[in-house]
Motif scaffolding. Sequence first.
Motif, PDB file in Angstrom:
ATOM      1  N   ILE A  73      10.783   2.000 -19.214  1.00 25.07           N
ATOM      2  CA  ILE A  73      11.293   3.176 -19.921  1.00 25.07           C
ATOM      3  C   ILE A  73      10.161   3.903 -20.645  1.00 25.07           C
ATOM      4  O   ILE A  73      10.042   5.127 -20.570  1.00 25.07           O
ATOM      5  CB  ILE A  73      12.392   2.763 -20.924  1.00 25.07           C
ATOM      6  CG1 ILE A  73      13.572   2.117 -20.196  1.00 25.07           C
ATOM      7  CG2 ILE A  73      12.862   3.975 -21.723  1.00 25.07           C
ATOM      8  CD1 ILE A  73      14.576   1.460 -21.117  1.00 25.07           C
ATOM      9  N   THR A  74       9.330   3.134 -21.321  1.00 27.51           N
ATOM     10  CA  THR A  74       8.224   3.749 -22.069  1.00 27.51           C
ATOM     11  C   THR A  74       7.023   4.026 -21.182  1.00 27.51           C
ATOM     12  O   THR A  74       6.173   4.851 -21.530  1.00 27.51           O
ATOM     13  CB  THR A  74       7.774   2.839 -23.224  1.00 27.51           C
ATOM     14  OG1 THR A  74       7.223   1.624 -22.686  1.00 27.51           O
ATOM     15  CG2 THR A  74       8.942   2.493 -24.141  1.00 27.51           C
ATOM     16  N   GLY A  75       6.944   3.312 -20.045  1.00 29.84           N
ATOM     17  CA  GLY A  75       5.826   3.489 -19.125  1.00 29.84           C
ATOM     18  C   GLY A  75       4.592   2.704 -19.491  1.00 29.84           C
ATOM     19  O   GLY A  75       3.572   2.806 -18.809  1.00 29.84           O
ATOM     20  N   LEU A  76       4.670   1.889 -20.548  1.00 32.00           N
ATOM     21  CA  LEU A  76       3.496   1.148 -21.010  1.00 32.00           C
ATOM     22  C   LEU A  76       3.864  -0.274 -21.399  1.00 32.00           C
ATOM     23  O   LEU A  76       4.976  -0.535 -21.867  1.00 32.00           O
ATOM     24  CB  LEU A  76       2.859   1.829 -22.227  1.00 32.00           C
ATOM     25  CG  LEU A  76       2.190   3.188 -21.997  1.00 32.00           C
ATOM     26  CD1 LEU A  76       1.786   3.784 -23.334  1.00 32.00           C
ATOM     27  CD2 LEU A  76       0.980   3.051 -21.078  1.00 32.00           C
ATOM     28  N   ARG A  77       2.910  -1.185 -21.210  1.00 31.13           N
ATOM     29  CA  ARG A  77       3.075  -2.578 -21.623  1.00 31.13           C
ATOM     30  C   ARG A  77       1.743  -3.085 -22.165  1.00 31.13           C
ATOM     31  O   ARG A  77       0.690  -2.886 -21.533  1.00 31.13           O
ATOM     32  CB  ARG A  77       3.498  -3.432 -20.433  1.00 31.13           C
ATOM     33  CG  ARG A  77       3.593  -4.917 -20.732  1.00 31.13           C
ATOM     34  CD  ARG A  77       4.798  -5.239 -21.577  1.00 31.13           C
ATOM     35  NE  ARG A  77       5.076  -6.667 -21.573  1.00 31.13           N
ATOM     36  CZ  ARG A  77       6.197  -7.209 -22.004  1.00 31.13           C
ATOM     37  NH1 ARG A  77       7.154  -6.442 -22.476  1.00 31.13           N
ATOM     38  NH2 ARG A  77       6.369  -8.513 -21.968  1.00 31.13           N
ATOM     39  N   TRP A  80      -3.100  -8.557 -23.062  1.00 30.78           N
ATOM     40  CA  TRP A  80      -4.471  -8.927 -23.417  1.00 30.78           C
ATOM     41  C   TRP A  80      -5.130  -7.856 -24.307  1.00 30.78           C
ATOM     42  O   TRP A  80      -6.289  -7.507 -24.157  1.00 30.78           O
ATOM     43  CB  TRP A  80      -5.300  -9.204 -22.174  1.00 30.78           C
ATOM     44  CG  TRP A  80      -6.508 -10.052 -22.419  1.00 30.78           C
ATOM     45  CD1 TRP A  80      -7.821  -9.652 -22.445  1.00 30.78           C
ATOM     46  CD2 TRP A  80      -6.543 -11.458 -22.701  1.00 30.78           C
ATOM     47  NE1 TRP A  80      -8.652 -10.714 -22.706  1.00 30.78           N
ATOM     48  CE2 TRP A  80      -7.892 -11.842 -22.864  1.00 30.78           C
ATOM     49  CE3 TRP A  80      -5.560 -12.445 -22.812  1.00 30.78           C
ATOM     50  CZ2 TRP A  80      -8.284 -13.149 -23.152  1.00 30.78           C
ATOM     51  CZ3 TRP A  80      -5.937 -13.743 -23.093  1.00 30.78           C
ATOM     52  CH2 TRP A  80      -7.280 -14.083 -23.260  1.00 30.78           C
ATOM     53  N   GLY A  81      -4.336  -7.301 -25.220  1.00 31.97           N
ATOM     54  CA  GLY A  81      -4.860  -6.353 -26.188  1.00 31.97           C
ATOM     55  C   GLY A  81      -5.022  -4.934 -25.699  1.00 31.97           C
ATOM     56  O   GLY A  81      -5.528  -4.086 -26.444  1.00 31.97           O
ATOM     57  N   GLN A  82      -4.586  -4.637 -24.459  1.00 30.70           N
ATOM     58  CA  GLN A  82      -4.724  -3.295 -23.894  1.00 30.70           C
ATOM     59  C   GLN A  82      -3.362  -2.786 -23.412  1.00 30.70           C
ATOM     60  O   GLN A  82      -2.470  -3.580 -23.093  1.00 30.70           O
ATOM     61  CB  GLN A  82      -5.705  -3.296 -22.714  1.00 30.70           C
ATOM     62  CG  GLN A  82      -7.080  -3.850 -23.036  1.00 30.70           C
ATOM     63  CD  GLN A  82      -7.883  -2.949 -23.944  1.00 30.70           C
ATOM     64  OE1 GLN A  82      -7.684  -1.736 -23.970  1.00 30.70           O
ATOM     65  NE2 GLN A  82      -8.818  -3.530 -24.684  1.00 30.70           N
ATOM     66  N   GLU A  83      -3.220  -1.470 -23.370  1.00 35.28           N
ATOM     67  CA  GLU A  83      -1.991  -0.865 -22.850  1.00 35.28           C
ATOM     68  C   GLU A  83      -2.152  -0.582 -21.362  1.00 35.28           C
ATOM     69  O   GLU A  83      -3.137   0.040 -20.943  1.00 35.28           O
ATOM     70  CB  GLU A  83      -1.686   0.444 -23.589  1.00 35.28           C
ATOM     71  CG  GLU A  83      -1.352   0.268 -25.059  1.00 35.28           C
ATOM     72  CD  GLU A  83       0.066  -0.214 -25.281  1.00 35.28           C
ATOM     73  OE1 GLU A  83       0.823  -0.358 -24.292  1.00 35.28           O
ATOM     74  OE2 GLU A  83       0.429  -0.468 -26.451  1.00 35.28           O
ATOM     75  N   PRO A  93       3.859  -6.769 -16.758  1.00 33.50           N
ATOM     76  CA  PRO A  93       2.968  -7.864 -17.177  1.00 33.50           C
ATOM     77  C   PRO A  93       3.628  -8.736 -18.246  1.00 33.50           C
ATOM     78  O   PRO A  93       4.203  -8.229 -19.205  1.00 33.50           O
ATOM     79  CB  PRO A  93       1.753  -7.125 -17.749  1.00 33.50           C
ATOM     80  CG  PRO A  93       1.760  -5.802 -17.047  1.00 33.50           C
ATOM     81  CD  PRO A  93       3.210  -5.452 -16.884  1.00 33.50           C
ATOM     82  N   ARG A  94       3.513 -10.053 -18.052  1.00 35.47           N
ATOM     83  CA  ARG A  94       4.194 -10.984 -18.929  1.00 35.47           C
ATOM     84  C   ARG A  94       3.206 -11.765 -19.785  1.00 35.47           C
ATOM     85  O   ARG A  94       2.101 -12.074 -19.344  1.00 35.47           O
ATOM     86  CB  ARG A  94       5.042 -11.943 -18.096  1.00 35.47           C
ATOM     87  CG  ARG A  94       6.240 -11.250 -17.453  1.00 35.47           C
ATOM     88  CD  ARG A  94       6.793 -12.048 -16.291  1.00 35.47           C
ATOM     89  NE  ARG A  94       8.090 -11.562 -15.832  1.00 35.47           N
ATOM     90  CZ  ARG A  94       8.270 -10.494 -15.069  1.00 35.47           C
ATOM     91  NH1 ARG A  94       7.237  -9.765 -14.675  1.00 35.47           N
ATOM     92  NH2 ARG A  94       9.488 -10.136 -14.694  1.00 35.47           N
ATOM     93  N   PRO A  95       3.610 -12.127 -20.997  1.00 37.68           N
ATOM     94  CA  PRO A  95       2.686 -12.840 -21.895  1.00 37.68           C
ATOM     95  C   PRO A  95       2.133 -14.130 -21.303  1.00 37.68           C
ATOM     96  O   PRO A  95       0.965 -14.465 -21.532  1.00 37.68           O
ATOM     97  CB  PRO A  95       3.555 -13.130 -23.131  1.00 37.68           C
ATOM     98  CG  PRO A  95       4.621 -12.089 -23.101  1.00 37.68           C
ATOM     99  CD  PRO A  95       4.898 -11.825 -21.651  1.00 37.68           C
ATOM    100  N   GLU A  96       2.953 -14.854 -20.526  1.00 37.68           N
ATOM    101  CA  GLU A  96       2.476 -16.134 -19.992  1.00 37.68           C
ATOM    102  C   GLU A  96       1.326 -15.956 -18.995  1.00 37.68           C
ATOM    103  O   GLU A  96       0.541 -16.882 -18.763  1.00 37.68           O
ATOM    104  CB  GLU A  96       3.615 -16.919 -19.342  1.00 37.68           C
ATOM    105  CG  GLU A  96       4.396 -16.183 -18.292  1.00 37.68           C
ATOM    106  CD  GLU A  96       5.641 -15.502 -18.830  1.00 37.68           C
ATOM    107  OE1 GLU A  96       6.614 -15.378 -18.067  1.00 37.68           O
ATOM    108  OE2 GLU A  96       5.635 -15.103 -20.020  1.00 37.68           O
ATOM    109  N   THR A  97       1.210 -14.777 -18.400  1.00 40.76           N
ATOM    110  CA  THR A  97       0.104 -14.528 -17.473  1.00 40.76           C
ATOM    111  C   THR A  97      -1.231 -14.490 -18.207  1.00 40.76           C
ATOM    112  O   THR A  97      -2.293 -14.674 -17.594  1.00 40.76           O
ATOM    113  CB  THR A  97       0.354 -13.210 -16.708  1.00 40.76           C
ATOM    114  OG1 THR A  97       1.605 -13.319 -16.004  1.00 40.76           O
ATOM    115  CG2 THR A  97      -0.739 -12.923 -15.695  1.00 40.76           C
ATOM    116  N   GLY A 118      -0.952  -5.571  -8.512  1.00 40.10           N
ATOM    117  CA  GLY A 118       0.098  -4.883  -9.256  1.00 40.10           C
ATOM    118  C   GLY A 118      -0.471  -3.815 -10.178  1.00 40.10           C
ATOM    119  O   GLY A 118      -1.164  -2.905  -9.744  1.00 40.10           O
ATOM    120  N   THR A 119      -0.200  -3.938 -11.477  1.00 38.89           N
ATOM    121  CA  THR A 119      -0.729  -2.984 -12.450  1.00 38.89           C
ATOM    122  C   THR A 119      -2.237  -3.106 -12.617  1.00 38.89           C
ATOM    123  O   THR A 119      -2.860  -2.236 -13.245  1.00 38.89           O
ATOM    124  CB  THR A 119      -0.105  -3.201 -13.838  1.00 38.89           C
ATOM    125  OG1 THR A 119      -0.432  -4.529 -14.279  1.00 38.89           O
ATOM    126  CG2 THR A 119       1.397  -3.010 -13.810  1.00 38.89           C
TER     127      THR A 119
END
Length: 285
Positions: A73-77, A80-83, A93-97, A118-119
Amino acid sequence: MRAQDALVLGTRRLSAAGIEGAATDARRLMAHALGVAPERLMLALQDAITPDQQAVFDAALTAREARQPVAQITGLRRFWGQEFRVTRDTLDPRPETEILVEAALEKPFVKLIDLGTGTGCILLSLLKSMPFATGLGTDQSEAALTVAAENAARLGLEKRARFQRADWFAGVTGRFDLIVSNPPYIAESEMAGLAPEVRDWEPHAALTPGGDGLDAYRALARGAFTHLMPGGRVLFEIGPTQGAAVSDLLSAQGFSEVAIRRDLDGRDRVVGAVKAADETGCGCA
Protein backbone atom coordinates in the motif's frame (compact mmCIF):
# COMPACT_ATOMS: atom_id res chain seq x y z
CA MET A 1 -10.43 16.94 12.08
CA ARG A 2 -6.99 16.46 13.56
CA ALA A 3 -4.79 13.70 12.17
CA GLN A 4 -4.80 12.18 15.67
CA ASP A 5 -8.59 11.81 15.59
CA ALA A 6 -8.50 10.28 12.11
CA LEU A 7 -5.84 7.85 13.32
CA VAL A 8 -8.04 6.70 16.21
CA LEU A 9 -10.95 6.07 13.85
CA GLY A 10 -8.68 4.27 11.40
CA THR A 11 -7.31 2.02 14.11
CA ARG A 12 -10.85 1.09 15.10
CA ARG A 13 -11.67 0.25 11.48
CA LEU A 14 -8.73 -2.12 11.17
CA SER A 15 -9.44 -3.71 14.54
CA ALA A 16 -13.06 -4.32 13.53
CA ALA A 17 -11.80 -5.97 10.33
CA GLY A 18 -9.73 -8.40 12.39
CA ILE A 19 -6.35 -6.99 11.36
CA GLU A 20 -3.65 -8.13 13.75
CA GLY A 21 -1.45 -5.22 14.79
CA ALA A 22 -4.15 -2.72 13.78
CA ALA A 23 -2.63 0.19 15.70
CA THR A 24 0.82 -0.25 14.16
CA ASP A 25 -0.59 -0.62 10.66
CA ALA A 26 -2.85 2.42 11.06
CA ARG A 27 0.12 4.52 12.12
CA ARG A 28 2.16 3.46 9.10
CA LEU A 29 -0.76 4.20 6.80
CA MET A 30 -1.32 7.60 8.40
CA ALA A 31 2.35 8.50 7.93
CA HIS A 32 1.96 7.48 4.28
CA ALA A 33 -1.15 9.65 3.90
CA LEU A 34 0.51 12.67 5.52
CA GLY A 35 3.73 12.20 3.55
CA VAL A 36 5.96 12.01 6.62
CA ALA A 37 8.44 9.41 7.79
CA PRO A 38 6.85 6.96 10.28
CA GLU A 39 9.29 8.00 13.00
CA ARG A 40 8.12 11.63 12.61
CA LEU A 41 4.40 10.92 12.71
CA MET A 42 3.97 12.14 16.31
CA LEU A 43 5.00 15.62 15.23
CA ALA A 44 2.18 15.80 12.69
CA LEU A 45 -0.73 14.26 14.60
CA GLN A 46 -1.96 17.54 16.12
CA ASP A 47 -2.30 19.16 12.70
CA ALA A 48 -5.57 19.18 10.79
CA ILE A 49 -5.80 16.45 8.16
CA THR A 50 -6.64 17.83 4.72
CA PRO A 51 -9.38 16.32 2.53
CA ASP A 52 -6.78 14.94 0.14
CA GLN A 53 -4.83 13.34 2.99
CA GLN A 54 -8.03 11.89 4.41
CA ALA A 55 -8.87 10.38 1.03
CA VAL A 56 -5.43 8.73 0.82
CA PHE A 57 -5.81 7.41 4.37
CA ASP A 58 -9.31 6.04 3.69
CA ALA A 59 -8.15 4.30 0.52
CA ALA A 60 -5.21 2.80 2.39
CA LEU A 61 -7.48 1.54 5.16
CA THR A 62 -9.81 -0.04 2.60
CA ALA A 63 -6.87 -1.82 0.97
CA ARG A 64 -5.62 -3.05 4.35
CA GLU A 65 -9.11 -4.31 5.25
CA ALA A 66 -8.85 -6.40 2.07
CA ARG A 67 -5.61 -7.82 3.57
CA GLN A 68 -3.26 -6.11 1.15
CA PRO A 69 0.14 -5.86 2.90
CA VAL A 70 1.06 -2.45 4.27
CA ALA A 71 4.30 -2.40 2.27
CA GLN A 72 2.37 -2.81 -0.99
CA ILE A 73 0.00 0.00 0.00
CA THR A 74 2.76 2.43 0.93
CA GLY A 75 5.15 1.09 -1.70
CA LEU A 76 8.04 0.92 0.76
CA ARG A 77 9.51 -1.52 3.28
CA ARG A 78 12.41 -0.94 5.68
CA PHE A 79 15.05 -3.67 5.60
CA TRP A 80 18.55 -3.61 7.07
CA GLY A 81 18.16 0.09 7.82
CA GLN A 82 17.17 1.10 4.27
CA GLU A 83 13.86 1.73 2.50
CA PHE A 84 13.10 -0.58 -0.43
CA ARG A 85 10.39 -0.14 -3.01
CA VAL A 86 7.87 -3.00 -2.98
CA THR A 87 5.21 -3.96 -5.52
CA ARG A 88 2.91 -6.92 -6.14
CA ASP A 89 5.66 -8.34 -8.36
CA THR A 90 8.02 -8.80 -5.40
CA LEU A 91 8.03 -10.45 -2.02
CA ASP A 92 7.70 -8.14 0.94
CA PRO A 93 11.17 -8.19 2.60
CA ARG A 94 10.89 -9.89 5.97
CA PRO A 95 12.84 -9.25 9.17
CA GLU A 96 14.00 -12.87 9.43
CA THR A 97 15.83 -12.52 6.10
CA GLU A 98 18.18 -10.09 7.85
CA ILE A 99 19.72 -13.17 9.50
CA LEU A 100 21.06 -14.18 6.07
CA VAL A 101 22.51 -10.69 5.56
CA GLU A 102 24.09 -10.74 9.00
CA ALA A 103 25.68 -14.14 8.34
CA ALA A 104 27.02 -13.04 4.94
CA LEU A 105 28.71 -9.99 6.46
CA GLU A 106 30.68 -12.03 8.98
CA LYS A 107 33.42 -12.48 6.36
CA PRO A 108 34.54 -10.18 3.53
CA PHE A 109 33.59 -10.81 -0.08
CA VAL A 110 34.27 -9.01 -3.32
CA LYS A 111 31.94 -10.61 -5.85
CA LEU A 112 28.51 -11.95 -4.99
CA ILE A 113 25.38 -13.21 -6.68
CA ASP A 114 21.85 -13.10 -5.29
CA LEU A 115 19.61 -15.62 -7.02
CA GLY A 116 15.92 -14.75 -7.10
CA THR A 117 16.69 -11.20 -6.03
CA GLY A 118 13.13 -9.80 -5.97
CA THR A 119 13.35 -6.27 -4.57
CA GLY A 120 17.12 -6.65 -4.43
CA CYS A 121 17.01 -6.19 -0.65
CA ILE A 122 19.60 -8.90 0.11
CA LEU A 123 22.02 -7.96 -2.66
CA LEU A 124 21.80 -4.22 -2.06
CA SER A 125 22.01 -4.50 1.73
CA LEU A 126 25.18 -6.54 1.35
CA LEU A 127 26.72 -4.09 -1.13
CA LYS A 128 25.80 -1.13 1.08
CA SER A 129 27.64 -2.80 3.95
CA MET A 130 30.65 -3.95 1.89
CA PRO A 131 31.78 -0.86 -0.08
CA PHE A 132 34.42 -2.60 -2.20
CA ALA A 133 32.15 -5.43 -3.40
CA THR A 134 30.16 -5.79 -6.62
CA GLY A 135 27.18 -8.04 -7.21
CA LEU A 136 24.73 -9.60 -9.63
CA GLY A 137 21.05 -10.10 -8.93
CA THR A 138 19.06 -12.58 -11.00
CA ASP A 139 15.36 -13.25 -11.24
CA GLN A 140 12.94 -14.85 -13.68
CA SER A 141 10.60 -11.86 -13.37
CA GLU A 142 11.36 -8.82 -15.50
CA ALA A 143 9.01 -6.78 -13.34
CA ALA A 144 10.93 -7.75 -10.20
CA LEU A 145 14.23 -6.88 -11.87
CA THR A 146 12.86 -3.44 -12.71
CA VAL A 147 12.01 -2.89 -9.04
CA ALA A 148 15.45 -4.13 -7.96
CA ALA A 149 17.20 -1.79 -10.41
CA GLU A 150 15.13 1.14 -9.10
CA ASN A 151 16.12 0.24 -5.55
CA ALA A 152 19.77 0.13 -6.58
CA ALA A 153 19.47 3.63 -8.00
CA ARG A 154 17.66 4.87 -4.87
CA LEU A 155 20.55 3.63 -2.74
CA GLY A 156 23.28 4.92 -5.06
CA LEU A 157 24.45 1.39 -5.89
CA GLU A 158 23.70 1.25 -9.62
CA LYS A 159 27.42 1.21 -10.47
CA ARG A 160 28.14 -1.81 -8.26
CA ALA A 161 24.97 -3.83 -8.81
CA ARG A 162 23.82 -5.33 -12.08
CA PHE A 163 20.78 -7.44 -12.84
CA GLN A 164 20.05 -10.28 -15.22
CA ARG A 165 17.00 -12.33 -16.08
CA ALA A 166 17.86 -15.95 -15.37
CA ASP A 167 16.37 -19.24 -14.20
CA TRP A 168 18.77 -19.77 -11.30
CA PHE A 169 22.23 -20.24 -12.86
CA ALA A 170 21.08 -20.56 -16.48
CA GLY A 171 23.06 -18.07 -18.55
CA VAL A 172 25.15 -16.92 -15.58
CA THR A 173 28.88 -16.78 -16.27
CA GLY A 174 31.86 -16.30 -14.01
CA ARG A 175 32.50 -17.32 -10.43
CA PHE A 176 31.70 -15.66 -7.13
CA ASP A 177 33.04 -15.75 -3.60
CA LEU A 178 29.54 -15.43 -2.11
CA ILE A 179 26.28 -16.96 -3.35
CA VAL A 180 23.06 -16.06 -1.54
CA SER A 181 19.41 -16.79 -2.16
CA ASN A 182 16.01 -16.61 -0.53
CA PRO A 183 14.24 -18.92 -2.99
CA PRO A 184 10.62 -20.08 -3.06
CA TYR A 185 10.42 -22.84 -0.47
CA ILE A 186 6.82 -23.27 0.65
CA ALA A 187 5.42 -26.71 -0.13
CA GLU A 188 2.35 -26.76 -2.38
CA SER A 189 0.32 -28.38 0.41
CA GLU A 190 1.11 -25.47 2.73
CA MET A 191 -0.07 -22.66 0.47
CA ALA A 192 -3.73 -22.79 1.53
CA GLY A 193 -2.75 -22.24 5.15
CA LEU A 194 -0.80 -19.04 4.56
CA ALA A 195 -2.06 -15.71 5.81
CA PRO A 196 -4.19 -13.97 3.16
CA GLU A 197 -1.68 -11.09 3.05
CA VAL A 198 0.82 -13.58 1.65
CA ARG A 199 -1.33 -16.09 -0.21
CA ASP A 200 -3.54 -13.58 -2.01
CA TRP A 201 -1.19 -10.67 -2.61
CA GLU A 202 2.39 -11.85 -3.08
CA PRO A 203 3.65 -13.52 -6.30
CA HIS A 204 3.12 -17.28 -6.04
CA ALA A 205 6.22 -18.03 -8.10
CA ALA A 206 8.31 -16.36 -5.40
CA LEU A 207 6.58 -18.32 -2.63
CA THR A 208 6.44 -21.91 -3.83
CA PRO A 209 8.10 -24.12 -6.45
CA GLY A 210 5.29 -26.64 -5.97
CA GLY A 211 5.71 -30.15 -4.69
CA ASP A 212 7.72 -30.53 -1.50
CA GLY A 213 9.16 -27.02 -1.67
CA LEU A 214 12.74 -28.20 -2.23
CA ASP A 215 13.09 -27.95 -6.01
CA ALA A 216 14.80 -24.56 -5.87
CA TYR A 217 17.41 -25.88 -3.45
CA ARG A 218 18.09 -28.85 -5.70
CA ALA A 219 18.84 -26.51 -8.60
CA LEU A 220 20.85 -24.12 -6.42
CA ALA A 221 22.96 -26.90 -4.90
CA ARG A 222 23.73 -28.36 -8.34
CA GLY A 223 24.84 -25.05 -9.81
CA ALA A 224 26.48 -23.36 -6.86
CA PHE A 225 29.62 -25.47 -6.61
CA THR A 226 30.82 -24.73 -10.14
CA HIS A 227 29.98 -21.02 -9.81
CA LEU A 228 31.79 -20.58 -6.52
CA MET A 229 35.45 -19.68 -6.07
CA PRO A 230 37.55 -21.95 -3.86
CA GLY A 231 37.04 -20.85 -0.28
CA GLY A 232 33.74 -19.18 -1.19
CA ARG A 233 30.48 -19.44 0.71
CA VAL A 234 26.81 -20.18 0.01
CA LEU A 235 23.96 -18.99 2.22
CA PHE A 236 20.32 -19.93 1.61
CA GLU A 237 17.25 -18.91 3.57
CA ILE A 238 15.07 -21.94 4.32
CA GLY A 239 11.74 -22.90 5.79
CA PRO A 240 11.81 -23.98 9.45
CA THR A 241 11.54 -27.71 8.65
CA GLN A 242 14.03 -27.80 5.76
CA GLY A 243 17.40 -27.51 7.49
CA ALA A 244 18.39 -31.17 7.32
CA ALA A 245 17.20 -31.66 3.74
CA VAL A 246 19.01 -28.59 2.36
CA SER A 247 22.14 -29.45 4.34
CA ASP A 248 22.15 -32.90 2.77
CA LEU A 249 21.78 -31.42 -0.72
CA LEU A 250 24.83 -29.20 -0.19
CA SER A 251 26.91 -31.98 1.35
CA ALA A 252 26.10 -34.25 -1.58
CA GLN A 253 27.56 -31.64 -3.96
CA GLY A 254 30.88 -31.55 -2.10
CA PHE A 255 30.37 -28.54 0.19
CA SER A 256 31.96 -28.53 3.62
CA GLU A 257 31.30 -26.70 6.89
CA VAL A 258 27.57 -27.04 6.34
CA ALA A 259 25.78 -25.30 9.21
CA ILE A 260 22.27 -24.16 10.13
CA ARG A 261 21.46 -20.80 11.71
CA ARG A 262 18.31 -20.22 13.70
CA ASP A 263 16.15 -17.12 13.89
CA LEU A 264 15.16 -15.29 17.07
CA ASP A 265 12.29 -17.72 17.60
CA GLY A 266 14.70 -20.66 17.55
CA ARG A 267 13.59 -21.93 14.13
CA ASP A 268 15.98 -23.06 11.41
CA ARG A 269 16.31 -20.09 9.06
CA VAL A 270 19.59 -20.14 7.06
CA VAL A 271 21.84 -22.91 5.78
CA GLY A 272 25.44 -22.00 4.98
CA ALA A 273 28.34 -23.95 3.53
CA VAL A 274 31.85 -23.47 2.14
CA LYS A 275 33.66 -24.68 -0.96
CA ALA A 276 37.04 -25.90 0.22
CA ALA A 277 40.03 -23.86 -0.91
CA ASP A 278 42.46 -25.50 -3.37
CA GLU A 279 45.78 -26.97 -2.31
CA THR A 280 47.44 -23.54 -2.31
CA GLY A 281 44.83 -22.21 0.09
CA CYS A 282 43.70 -19.66 -2.46
CA GLY A 283 40.13 -18.46 -2.05
CA CYS A 284 40.01 -16.11 -5.01
CA ALA A 285 40.86 -18.25 -8.02
